[in-house]
Design a protein around this motif. Structure first.
Motif, PDB file in Angstrom:
ATOM      1  N   TRP A   2       0.627  -7.073  -3.527  1.00 18.37           N
ATOM      2  CA  TRP A   2      -0.815  -7.214  -3.386  1.00 18.37           C
ATOM      3  C   TRP A   2      -1.473  -5.842  -3.525  1.00 18.37           C
ATOM      4  O   TRP A   2      -1.139  -4.912  -2.808  1.00 18.37           O
ATOM      5  N   VAL A   3      -2.409  -5.744  -4.460  1.00 18.42           N
ATOM      6  CA  VAL A   3      -2.995  -4.451  -4.830  1.00 18.42           C
ATOM      7  C   VAL A   3      -4.433  -4.342  -4.340  1.00 18.42           C
ATOM      8  O   VAL A   3      -5.239  -5.260  -4.524  1.00 18.42           O
ATOM      9  N   LEU A   4      -4.748  -3.222  -3.713  1.00 23.87           N
ATOM     10  CA  LEU A   4      -6.118  -2.890  -3.322  1.00 23.87           C
ATOM     11  C   LEU A   4      -6.603  -1.745  -4.190  1.00 23.87           C
ATOM     12  O   LEU A   4      -5.923  -0.726  -4.323  1.00 23.87           O
ATOM     13  N   VAL A   5      -7.780  -1.907  -4.788  1.00 23.85           N
ATOM     14  CA  VAL A   5      -8.391  -0.850  -5.586  1.00 23.85           C
ATOM     15  C   VAL A   5      -9.409  -0.128  -4.707  1.00 23.85           C
ATOM     16  O   VAL A   5     -10.278  -0.761  -4.102  1.00 23.85           O
ATOM     17  N   THR A   6      -9.283   1.193  -4.598  1.00 25.40           N
ATOM     18  CA  THR A   6     -10.106   1.974  -3.692  1.00 25.40           C
ATOM     19  C   THR A   6     -10.739   3.148  -4.426  1.00 25.40           C
ATOM     20  O   THR A   6     -10.217   3.596  -5.455  1.00 25.40           O
ATOM     21  N   ASP A   7     -11.846   3.654  -3.902  1.00 22.88           N
ATOM     22  CA  ASP A   7     -12.528   4.782  -4.542  1.00 22.88           C
ATOM     23  C   ASP A   7     -12.066   6.129  -3.994  1.00 22.88           C
ATOM     24  O   ASP A   7     -12.685   7.154  -4.249  1.00 22.88           O
ATOM     25  N   LEU A   8     -10.972   6.148  -3.232  1.00 21.36           N
ATOM     26  CA  LEU A   8     -10.456   7.412  -2.709  1.00 21.36           C
ATOM     27  C   LEU A   8      -9.870   8.268  -3.826  1.00 21.36           C
ATOM     28  O   LEU A   8      -9.397   7.744  -4.843  1.00 21.36           O
ATOM     29  N   PRO A   9      -9.872   9.578  -3.661  1.00 20.96           N
ATOM     30  CA  PRO A   9      -9.228  10.438  -4.660  1.00 20.96           C
ATOM     31  C   PRO A   9      -7.721  10.261  -4.638  1.00 20.96           C
ATOM     32  O   PRO A   9      -7.147   9.805  -3.642  1.00 20.96           O
ATOM     33  N   GLY A  10      -7.075  10.617  -5.736  1.00 25.03           N
ATOM     34  CA  GLY A  10      -5.631  10.465  -5.846  1.00 25.03           C
ATOM     35  C   GLY A  10      -5.289   9.442  -6.914  1.00 25.03           C
ATOM     36  O   GLY A  10      -6.140   9.053  -7.723  1.00 25.03           O
ATOM     37  N   ASP A  11      -4.055   9.004  -6.924  1.00 23.55           N
ATOM     38  CA  ASP A  11      -3.605   8.014  -7.900  1.00 23.55           C
ATOM     39  C   ASP A  11      -3.300   6.682  -7.220  1.00 23.55           C
ATOM     40  O   ASP A  11      -4.072   5.757  -7.285  1.00 23.55           O
ATOM     41  N   GLY A  12      -2.148   6.598  -6.550  1.00 25.61           N
ATOM     42  CA  GLY A  12      -1.791   5.348  -5.917  1.00 25.61           C
ATOM     43  C   GLY A  12      -0.634   5.524  -4.960  1.00 25.61           C
ATOM     44  O   GLY A  12      -0.034   6.598  -4.862  1.00 25.61           O
ATOM     45  N   ALA A  13      -0.334   4.453  -4.218  1.00 27.37           N
ATOM     46  CA  ALA A  13       0.779   4.450  -3.271  1.00 27.37           C
ATOM     47  C   ALA A  13       1.187   3.008  -3.044  1.00 27.37           C
ATOM     48  O   ALA A  13       0.392   2.078  -3.259  1.00 27.37           O
ATOM     49  N   SER A  14       2.425   2.815  -2.597  1.00 27.95           N
ATOM     50  CA  SER A  14       2.906   1.461  -2.357  1.00 27.95           C
ATOM     51  C   SER A  14       4.009   1.480  -1.318  1.00 27.95           C
ATOM     52  O   SER A  14       4.620   2.517  -1.050  1.00 27.95           O
ATOM     53  N   LEU A  15       4.258   0.320  -0.722  1.00 29.90           N
ATOM     54  CA  LEU A  15       5.364   0.179   0.219  1.00 29.90           C
ATOM     55  C   LEU A  15       5.742  -1.291   0.347  1.00 29.90           C
ATOM     56  O   LEU A  15       4.975  -2.188  -0.024  1.00 29.90           O
ATOM     57  N   VAL A  16       6.935  -1.507   0.869  1.00 34.25           N
ATOM     58  CA  VAL A  16       7.437  -2.847   1.159  1.00 34.25           C
ATOM     59  C   VAL A  16       7.789  -2.898   2.636  1.00 34.25           C
ATOM     60  O   VAL A  16       8.485  -2.023   3.144  1.00 34.25           O
ATOM     61  N   GLU A  17       7.288  -3.906   3.333  1.00 28.77           N
ATOM     62  CA  GLU A  17       7.594  -4.110   4.748  1.00 28.77           C
ATOM     63  C   GLU A  17       8.016  -5.566   4.916  1.00 28.77           C
ATOM     64  O   GLU A  17       7.204  -6.478   4.808  1.00 28.77           O
ATOM     65  N   GLY A  18       9.299  -5.788   5.120  1.00 29.53           N
ATOM     66  CA  GLY A  18       9.797  -7.147   5.199  1.00 29.53           C
ATOM     67  C   GLY A  18       9.633  -7.855   3.866  1.00 29.53           C
ATOM     68  O   GLY A  18      10.090  -7.366   2.830  1.00 29.53           O
ATOM     69  N   ASP A  19       8.933  -8.999   3.887  1.00 32.03           N
ATOM     70  CA  ASP A  19       8.675  -9.750   2.658  1.00 32.03           C
ATOM     71  C   ASP A  19       7.294  -9.474   2.078  1.00 32.03           C
ATOM     72  O   ASP A  19       6.827 -10.207   1.206  1.00 32.03           O
ATOM     73  N   LEU A  20       6.621  -8.432   2.566  1.00 30.29           N
ATOM     74  CA  LEU A  20       5.305  -8.088   2.047  1.00 30.29           C
ATOM     75  C   LEU A  20       5.360  -6.785   1.262  1.00 30.29           C
ATOM     76  O   LEU A  20       5.894  -5.779   1.740  1.00 30.29           O
ATOM     77  N   ALA A  21       4.800  -6.807   0.062  1.00 32.84           N
ATOM     78  CA  ALA A  21       4.701  -5.606  -0.765  1.00 32.84           C
ATOM     79  C   ALA A  21       3.231  -5.363  -1.067  1.00 32.84           C
ATOM     80  O   ALA A  21       2.518  -6.271  -1.493  1.00 32.84           O
ATOM     81  N   VAL A  22       2.765  -4.139  -0.816  1.00 35.99           N
ATOM     82  CA  VAL A  22       1.359  -3.805  -1.037  1.00 35.99           C
ATOM     83  C   VAL A  22       1.266  -2.482  -1.788  1.00 35.99           C
ATOM     84  O   VAL A  22       2.192  -1.671  -1.775  1.00 35.99           O
ATOM     85  N   ALA A  23       0.130  -2.286  -2.426  1.00 35.13           N
ATOM     86  CA  ALA A  23      -0.130  -1.038  -3.145  1.00 35.13           C
ATOM     87  C   ALA A  23      -1.618  -0.757  -3.119  1.00 35.13           C
ATOM     88  O   ALA A  23      -2.434  -1.676  -2.985  1.00 35.13           O
ATOM     89  N   VAL A  24      -1.975   0.516  -3.230  1.00 33.32           N
ATOM     90  CA  VAL A  24      -3.369   0.911  -3.406  1.00 33.32           C
ATOM     91  C   VAL A  24      -3.454   1.754  -4.662  1.00 33.32           C
ATOM     92  O   VAL A  24      -2.548   2.539  -4.968  1.00 33.32           O
TER      93      VAL A  24
END
Length: 243
Positions: free
Chosen positions: A168-190
């Protein structure tokens, strides 16, 4: 109690990291929340407890949720050596820490939506083979295309592909590129909106690559090479996916 003391140290550390990510001093934050600087120093050291009002004021000033301050960080991040300290306070380190803060908050939000039944989330796709070379990265990309039914078709929406892969991806206006992680059966990214659309698409594809092949942002490590080598392999696989 020992457990409670440990919790307050953890909360204090998260206050400190959030403060540094905002680029403010202890004095500036203390003034903003109506505390003496020495009291804030004790909070960050974990030797002074917070009441509800103080916690709310800190979360507002630091632009984080109260849940972020009081909940333990995901296991994969809690074992990571912090990049941001008073000695390494750079703009790049701040951006990296802020992205991680948003990433953790996004994980909490997705978990709540799953618990409420608003989102349906199954185990994310994980490449079953070993990835240790660029050729392996291409093979993993071909595997992903097959698993998601893409075949050789172009990818219209990389975010949709991420969701179909369980990320599941969140698009944000913060500076930088991106990041992601997996916790259990949930995977997220910004993914940051800063930069041109091609850069955002490439960043999202890169974070998807981290999910598929596994790395230090997962509790199920699937790559045995160095981080620099993994980044190169992930990028190579990204290129095969984007064509």
């Amino acid at each position: 109690m020992t457990g409670e003391q440990h919790d307050w140290r953890r909360i204090g550390e998260q206050v400190r990291l959030a403060r540094l990510s905002m680029g403010v001093s202890q004095q500036e934050l203390a003034d903003g929340v109506g505390l003496d600087r020495t009291m804030l120093a004790k909070i960050e050291a974990g030797t002074r407890r917070l009441d509800g009002v103080e916690l709310a004021r800190l979360s507002r000033m630091l632009k984080v949720s109260m849940e972020y301050l009081i909940e333990p960080r995901p296991a994969v991040l809690s074992h990571r050596t912090a990049l941001l300290t008073e000695e390494t306070d750079t703009e790049a380190a701040r951006s990296s820490e802020r992205l991680e803060i948003v990433l953790v908050q996004w994980l909490h939000n997705v978990q709540q939506l799953v618990d409420l039944g608003v989102l349906r989330s199954g185990p994310p796709l994980r490449y079953p083979g070993t990835v240790a070379s660029e050729a392996d990265g291409r093979a993993a990309a071909r595997w992903l295309r097959q698993e998601t039914g893409l075949g050789t078709a172009p990818i219209d929406s990389i975010v949709n592909l991420c969701e179909r892969s369980g990320q599941w991806v969140l698009v944000t206006d913060l500076p930088g590129d991106g990041a992601s992680l997996v916790e259990g059966d949930l995977a997220v990214a910004v993914v940051s909106t800063q930069g041109d659309p091609g850069r955002r698409r490439a960043t999202a594809a890169h974070e998807l690559g981290h999910l598929i092949i596994g790395d230090e942002y997962s509790t199920d490590l699937g790559v045995s090479t160095s981080r620099a080598a993994r980044e190169a392999v992930t990028s190579r696989g990204r290129g095969a996916r984007s064509r």
